[in-house]
Structure formats: C-alpha cells, structure tokens
Design an enzyme around this catalytic site. Structure first.
Site, PDB file in Angstrom:
ATOM      1  N   TRP A  99       0.840  -1.209   0.000  1.00  0.00           N
ATOM      2  CA  TRP A  99       0.000   0.000   0.000  1.00  0.00           C
ATOM      3  C   TRP A  99       0.870   1.251   0.000  1.00  0.00           C
ATOM      4  O   TRP A  99       0.583   2.215  -0.701  1.00  0.00           O
ATOM      5  CB  TRP A  99      -0.950   0.007   1.203  1.00  0.00           C
ATOM      6  CG  TRP A  99      -1.924  -1.132   1.164  1.00  0.00           C
ATOM      7  CD1 TRP A  99      -2.018  -2.169   2.049  1.00  0.00           C
ATOM      8  CD2 TRP A  99      -2.934  -1.369   0.170  1.00  0.00           C
ATOM      9  NE1 TRP A  99      -3.023  -3.021   1.665  1.00  0.00           N
ATOM     10  CE2 TRP A  99      -3.599  -2.562   0.520  1.00  0.00           C
ATOM     11  CE3 TRP A  99      -3.342  -0.698  -0.981  1.00  0.00           C
ATOM     12  CZ2 TRP A  99      -4.647  -3.093  -0.239  1.00  0.00           C
ATOM     13  CZ3 TRP A  99      -4.386  -1.221  -1.739  1.00  0.00           C
ATOM     14  CH2 TRP A  99      -5.027  -2.402  -1.365  1.00  0.00           C
ATOM     15  N   ASP A 166      -1.199   7.254   5.987  1.00  0.00           N
ATOM     16  CA  ASP A 166      -2.285   6.318   5.705  1.00  0.00           C
ATOM     17  C   ASP A 166      -2.497   5.506   6.976  1.00  0.00           C
ATOM     18  O   ASP A 166      -1.654   4.694   7.355  1.00  0.00           O
ATOM     19  CB  ASP A 166      -1.867   5.416   4.533  1.00  0.00           C
ATOM     20  CG  ASP A 166      -2.897   4.323   4.246  1.00  0.00           C
ATOM     21  OD1 ASP A 166      -3.910   4.234   4.972  1.00  0.00           O
ATOM     22  OD2 ASP A 166      -2.677   3.565   3.274  1.00  0.00           O
ATOM     23  N   LYS A 190     -12.016  -1.048   8.245  1.00  0.00           N
ATOM     24  CA  LYS A 190     -11.396  -1.849   9.302  1.00  0.00           C
ATOM     25  C   LYS A 190     -11.978  -1.450  10.664  1.00  0.00           C
ATOM     26  O   LYS A 190     -12.775  -2.173  11.217  1.00  0.00           O
ATOM     27  CB  LYS A 190      -9.863  -1.703   9.304  1.00  0.00           C
ATOM     28  CG  LYS A 190      -9.196  -2.473   8.161  1.00  0.00           C
ATOM     29  CD  LYS A 190      -8.931  -1.585   6.991  1.00  0.00           C
ATOM     30  CE  LYS A 190      -7.885  -2.084   6.034  1.00  0.00           C
ATOM     31  NZ  LYS A 190      -8.230  -3.219   5.215  1.00  0.00           N
TER      32      LYS A 190
END
Ligand code: PMP
Length: 356
Positions: A99, A166, A190
């Site tokens: 990511w 992030d 999440k």
C-alpha cells in the site's frame, strides 16, 4: 456456531454498529424511511454527519486548525489526492509495504519523490528505523499499519518534518498526536464502518499552496467548504461510522481501547512465540502490529498448514488465511474483536500442538 471474524478488511464491526445500522435501514431517526432512501441534505442526516465529524474530533483530540472529512473513493483515492494537494516540489515516502508503494507511485505524478527507506528486502517484515530525512520535504508519507505484513509504527514520528499518514488499518486503535500531521487518511472498512467512506483529517494551513489546478472533487478545500456534502456522501457508511464512534466513546475512548488492543495482541503473540509449531513473520516486538498478527508454520511443520487451517475453521475462526504475498495465517484483531475470539484461536493452536 459463533463465528470469530479475523478478516483483514472489510472486517469485524461492533454489534452495536451493526444492530443500530440495521434498525436505521428500516426506520431512520423516526422518519419512517430507510437511511438508504433519505436525502443527504435532510436535517436528520445532516445531524448524523455533524455528529460524526465532532465525535472524530473529540475522540482523537483533533486540534484547532484541522478539518475532518468523510469522502468517497477509498484510501486509494487519497494516494493521489494527498500529493495533488500537498506536493509542491519534493516529498519523502517510507516504503513499508504494497500500500505504501502504491501511494508512492501516485505521488510521482506530481513531483519529486524520495524513497526515504524501504523494508522490501525482507518482504516488508520490519519497519526501517535508521534513515535520514531531508529538511526541505513538503511532507513525509508513511503507512502507520501495514495490513498485509503485520508491521506497525505505533508512535508519531518526530523527524522535524510534517507527516502524511495512511492510517487505514490502525486509526482509532491508539492515541495519535494529530499536530504532527498535515494529513491523515483512512479507508473505513477496518476500525470504522463498511467500505465506501474514507476518513480524512487535514490541516488547513497546509492547503492552498499549489500552483497547479486541482479538479474540484480532488481538492480538499471543496469538501471543507461543503462540509463533506459537495457531492452525495456515502450515507449508509457514514451512519455506521457514527455508531462505531459512539461505541468507542461509550467504552472509554481511544486510550482504553488501546490498552485492550495491546492485551489482546499479547495473548496471540505469546502463543505464537511459545508454540513450537508456529512462528511470527515479524520478529521485532516493537514492529509487531496490534491490528494484524501474521504467523506461519515453522519450516519443519510446513506441510501441516492445511490441517491447522481446518482445525481453526472448525472452531469458527474465519478470515485467518494470510495474504498471498506472505502466506500462512493472519489474524486481524481490530477494535471490535473480543478477547474471547482470540482465546478460541489460541486454544485451537494449543489443541493442535497437543495432538502432534
Ligand atoms: N492502505 C492500507 C493500509 C490498506 O490496508 C488498504 C486496504 N484496505 C488500502 C490502503 C486501500 O484501501 P481502499 O481499498 O479503501 O482503497
């Protein structure tokens, strides 16, 4: 049988969130309408958005001068939106996983990007520690929790440079010193809500410094001016997000959940470290994520992986298959995961060891 949801995301949400959202799907705020069919500009939904924003501010102690936004597009849109709005000449990126690498790739479309450090040499199983950060960066980007590899930077780095982070897979799991960041973003799926909404916390002062034109939808200032209502926001995920935020608040807030998360993760890491059949993929305890716990069979027992998977599944454990780039197992232990579920997985590991 009760399912223990260890999925990495979309993932377990509090029962409180699911129950309240289910109710609002049939009758939202006494309107007699579903939350899915009301105008986002109705006073009832505007109240939801306002409360969600103020509760994020309250829980994370967001200082004055920052804006909280609920946007569409997932964390992946932030990979380009962050540099579009904040990268004038040069940014640094910490490459701690797939990511992080995707975020870095997007930034290259907007300016000079320096990879400050990388842990790619060991399949991202550690957090790089020793690196130099040029003082003239517009920002340093990091991924605080690397969902795939189970590594986490659990403190707010003090490097003399503004941070962009992030926090998709560890937002709300620990206290954060927001003042160190120009921008924080997190996909909701999440620790917050179903997929479809992205939380953004951005510093006012960092905006408006670019020479380039920024398309309206990708300009944070557009969404700030319209209080996240420039276009139709993802109404249902925002509603669910508010439920999770209230659940957190009712349960003592971030420092309480952080303590619980640390305790929960310790139960599983202790078993992995002491059970001769398993090993953690992340060795350094400092780097070990408290949200995604990755482990594999010890080499000599590699052929027993399928058998353990079967046993854990028979106990109701769901979503423990490791990401294909790491293999083995990954137990995601987000805020909503009860300690009892982790104890079920640990008991399965002990039963497996006793049997062999
Ligand atoms: N960053 C991290 C750390 C992730 O775990 C993920 C996957 N949910 C993403 C970014 C991408 O998020 P999205 O699917 O919302 O674009």
């Amino acid at each position: 049988m009760k399912k223990h949801n260890f999925s990495a995301g979309p993932s377990i949400l509090p029962e409180f969130t699911i129950k309240n959202t289910a109710e609002a799907v049939t009758n939202f705020a006494g309107t007699g309408l579903s939350v899915m069919e009301v105008s986002h500009r109705s006073k009832e939904f505007v109240a939801v958005m306002d409360e969600a924003i103020s509760t994020v501010k309250e829980l994370l102690h967001v200082p004055a001068g920052y804006h909280v936004l609920f946007l569409g597009g997932g964390a992946s849109t932030q990979f380009c939106m962050a540099p579009y709005n904040l990268l004038k000449t040069k940014a640094g990126y910490l490459n701690t996983g797939a990511w992080a690498a995707k975020a870095q790739k997007e930034a290259k479309l907007f300016g000079e990007v320096i990879e400050i450090a990388s842990s790619k040499d060991k399949n991202y199983n550690y957090i790089p520690k020793k690196f130099d950060v040029p003082s003239d960066l517009d920002y340093l980007h990091l991924t605080t929790n690397n969902t795939i590899y189970g590594t986490e930077t659990k403190t707010d780095l003090d490097l003399g440079v503004r941070l962009v982070a992030d926090m998709s897979s560890d937002i709300f799991s620990r206290p954060v010193d927001i003042s160190k960041y120009n921008l924080i973003y997190a996909g909701a799926q999440k620790n917050l809500a179903p997929a479809g909404v992205t939380l953004v916390i951005v510093k006012e002062e960092a905006l408006g410094k670019m020479d380039r034109a920024i398309p309206s939808m990708l300009d944070y200032r557009t969404h700030i001016a319209a209080a996240s209502m420039y276009n139709t926001p993802p109404v249902l995920p925002v509603y669910a997000a508010l439920q999770t935020l209230n659940w957190l608040k009712n349960n003592g807030g971030i420092s309480t959940i952080n303590k619980k998360n640390i305790e929960k993760a310790a139960v599983l890491y202790d078993e992995i470290d002491s059970n001769k059949f398993f090993k953690a993929t992340v060795e350094d305890p400092e780097d070990r994520s408290i949200m995604n716990i990755c482990f594999v069979m010890q080499d000599e027992y590699a052929d027993l992986e399928g058998e353990f998977m079967q046993l854990a599944t028979s106990k109701g454990c769901v979503g423990i298959k490791g990401h294909r780039s790491v293999g083995g197992f990954r137990a995601s232990t987000y805020n909503a995961m009860p300690k009892e579920s982790i104890e079920v997985l640990v008991a399965a590991m002990q039963e497996f060891a006793a049997k062999h």
